[in-house]
Design a protein around this motif. Structure first.
Motif, PDB file in Angstrom:
ATOM      1  N   GLU A   1      31.529  32.487  51.656  1.00  0.00           N
ATOM      2  CA  GLU A   1      32.608  32.459  50.676  1.00  0.00           C
ATOM      3  C   GLU A   1      33.625  33.555  50.952  1.00  0.00           C
ATOM      4  O   GLU A   1      34.825  33.349  50.860  1.00  0.00           O
TER       5      GLU A   1
ATOM      6  N   ARG B   1      41.826  44.201  42.699  1.00  0.00           N
ATOM      7  CA  ARG B   1      40.585  43.701  42.107  1.00  0.00           C
ATOM      8  C   ARG B   1      39.539  43.539  43.204  1.00  0.00           C
ATOM      9  O   ARG B   1      39.854  43.386  44.376  1.00  0.00           O
ATOM     10  N   ASN B   2      38.279  43.574  42.794  1.00  0.00           N
ATOM     11  CA  ASN B   2      37.153  43.394  43.704  1.00  0.00           C
ATOM     12  C   ASN B   2      36.227  42.371  43.083  1.00  0.00           C
ATOM     13  O   ASN B   2      35.755  42.546  41.967  1.00  0.00           O
ATOM     14  N   CYS B   3      35.978  41.315  43.824  1.00  0.00           N
ATOM     15  CA  CYS B   3      35.071  40.268  43.360  1.00  0.00           C
ATOM     16  C   CYS B   3      34.203  39.841  44.534  1.00  0.00           C
ATOM     17  O   CYS B   3      34.731  39.422  45.575  1.00  0.00           O
ATOM     18  N   ASP B   4      32.901  39.977  44.406  1.00  0.00           N
ATOM     19  CA  ASP B   4      31.953  39.587  45.463  1.00  0.00           C
ATOM     20  C   ASP B   4      32.286  40.236  46.804  1.00  0.00           C
ATOM     21  O   ASP B   4      32.318  39.579  47.840  1.00  0.00           O
ATOM     22  N   ASP B   5      32.548  41.523  46.799  1.00  0.00           N
ATOM     23  CA  ASP B   5      32.866  42.298  48.016  1.00  0.00           C
ATOM     24  C   ASP B   5      34.162  41.871  48.689  1.00  0.00           C
ATOM     25  O   ASP B   5      34.361  42.101  49.871  1.00  0.00           O
TER      26      ASP B   5
ATOM     27  N   TRP C   1      38.165  42.449  48.307  1.00  0.00           N
ATOM     28  CA  TRP C   1      39.236  43.207  47.653  1.00  0.00           C
ATOM     29  C   TRP C   1      40.544  42.465  47.790  1.00  0.00           C
ATOM     30  O   TRP C   1      40.877  41.966  48.876  1.00  0.00           O
ATOM     31  N   THR C   2      41.314  42.399  46.722  1.00  0.00           N
ATOM     32  CA  THR C   2      42.658  41.844  46.737  1.00  0.00           C
ATOM     33  C   THR C   2      43.601  42.924  46.223  1.00  0.00           C
ATOM     34  O   THR C   2      43.405  43.449  45.127  1.00  0.00           O
TER      35      THR C   2
ATOM     36  N   CYS D   1      37.623  42.257  53.200  1.00  0.00           N
ATOM     37  CA  CYS D   1      36.211  42.018  52.945  1.00  0.00           C
ATOM     38  C   CYS D   1      35.372  43.098  53.602  1.00  0.00           C
ATOM     39  O   CYS D   1      35.766  43.663  54.615  1.00  0.00           O
TER      40      CYS D   1
END
Length: 113
Positions: free
Chosen positions: A4, A69-73, A75-76, A101
């Protein structure tokens, strides 16, 4: 999670071309859907490896961080008025989105399909 996280390479020009080609091959019966998914998973892994091992140039950037933001390793970062510099050029962009990532995620083995 690794698959993912690194699906972002599919949104590159080469990723779009590969996806379209695989879709056409599955539609025409030349390729099974399972094999097409396997090819995409290998593409994700290979892109990360190629960028890590074969790209030697470095770029530096400076700008104003608007959102992160950081979601599931993954970064955006959204930046504004960003100056990019490398050995050859310097350019300023009004708005930049960076998706990054954790490379340790790539080292985890993929689950079999």
């Amino acid at each position: 999670m690794a698959t993912e996280a690194f699906e972002m390479y599919r949104q590159s020009e080469i990723g779009y071309a590969l996806t379209e080609t695989l879709d056409e091959m599955v539609s025409s019966g030349v390729l099974s859907p399972d094999l097409a998914i396997t090819v995409l998973l290998q593409f994700d892994k290979s892109m990360g490896h190629a960028l890590d091992k074969h790209v030697k140039s470095r770029a530096f950037f400076k700008g104003n961080l608007c959102t992160y933001r950081n979601c599931d390793d993954v970064w955006t970062l959204i930046l504004r008025d960003v100056t990019f510099k490398n050995e050859d050029i310097e350019t300023v962009l009004h708005k930049v989105k960076i998706v990054a990532c954790d490379s340790a995620v790539l080292k985890k083995p993929l689950k079999p399909i």
